[in-house]
Design a protein around this motif. Structure first.
Motif: not given
Length: 281
Positions: A35-38, A55-59
């Motif tokens: 969830n960092m806008g990546i 974990d790179l979810s919710r980007n």
């Protein structure tokens, strides 16, 4: 708004990534950048080849790099709720991967490579909330797979090879346009390995006194031809140790109804499209 976020999304440097690494209770190195806008997979992460969990979810990531396989130590990869349209063939290099979550993306069947079948260490695979209507037949080689999420896709027929996965016990096919009733789909999975009656294997030392007594009573009933009774077995699972049971039947898995069933925030906020479903308590 995360620091460094602009029109091109958040910029993640190697320094930021290293600071985000934490040790899990079981001693694994977990890197969480959720969830960092990546928008673009940070190339600097490929230098952290000793990371066990990522974990790179919710980007907003649309593509994975071809050298994703450089994460030789990776065991757990969470990419749910991004904008992925395909998975690179080189994902097969992650031979130690046991958990993969790519739900709530834009994956099509053409975007799943045949090399998915080389991820033979996989125990949990979540492909829910995509645009899939078939799976690579090579996935028949995933003999260690235990949990599979295929909910909210475009499957008309259940992948035939699923019945040959001997360890597959938890499947979610909900909200697919199946050409037969959902119950029939569950029946097809159940038929492949279920004995004549529900059978549970557990050591006596793992049971409380009440459950042990109940199991013995049901065993006697089964011997006399009365069957084991379903209620007692499931009661034992709830109260008598849970993980020690080996459940010899296929069933749908309530824990795979959302991209990440253990997250603490509302799953519905991450969904690309709104889906109605019953709340499972």
């Amino acid at each position: 708004m995360p620091k460094g976020k602009g029109a091109k999304g958040t910029k993640v440097t190697l320094k930021i990534a290293k600071k985000a690494i934490r040790m899990t209770p079981d001693g694994r190195r977990r890197l969480t950048l959720s969830n960092m806008g990546i928008t673009i997979f940070p190339k600097c992460l490929l230098k952290l080849t000793n990371v066990d969990e990522l974990d790179l979810s919710r980007n907003l990531i649309q593509k994975l790099p071809d050298n994703i396989g450089n994460f030789s130590s990776l065991r757990w990869l969470d990419l749910h709720s991004n904008k992925l349209e395909s998975v690179p063939e080189t994902i097969s290099n992650l031979v130690g991967l046991t958990h993969l979550n790519v739900s709530n993306n834009r994956l099509t069947s053409a975007g799943l490579p045949s090399t998915m079948g080389l991820l033979t260490s996989l125990k949990s695979l979540n492909l829910g909330m995509n645009q899939l209507d078939t799976l690579p037949t090579t996935m028949a080689a995933l003999g260690n797979l235990q949990e599979l999420g295929l909910f909210d896709n475009l499957f008309i027929n259940l992948p035939e090879f699923l019945s040959g996965l001997r360890n597959l016990t938890k499947v979610n096919m909900k909200r697919n346009p199946l050409s037969y009733a959902q119950g029939d789909a569950e029946g097809m999975l159940k038929k492949k390995s279920e004995p004549e009656g529900d059978v549970y294997l557990v050591h006596e030392s793992s049971l409380c006194r009440t459950c042990l007594k109940r199991c013995k009573e049901q065993g006697e009933n089964f011997t006399r031809g009365g069957g084991g009774g379903r209620g007692g077995g499931e009661g034992g699972e709830r109260r008598g140790g849970g993980d020690m049971f080996e459940e010899k039947r296929i069933r749908t898995y309530a824990g795979l109804i959302a991209p990440n069933s253990v997250a603490t925030v509302n799953q519905d906020a991450w969904r690309i499209r709104k889906v109605e479903h019953k709340t499972i308590k």
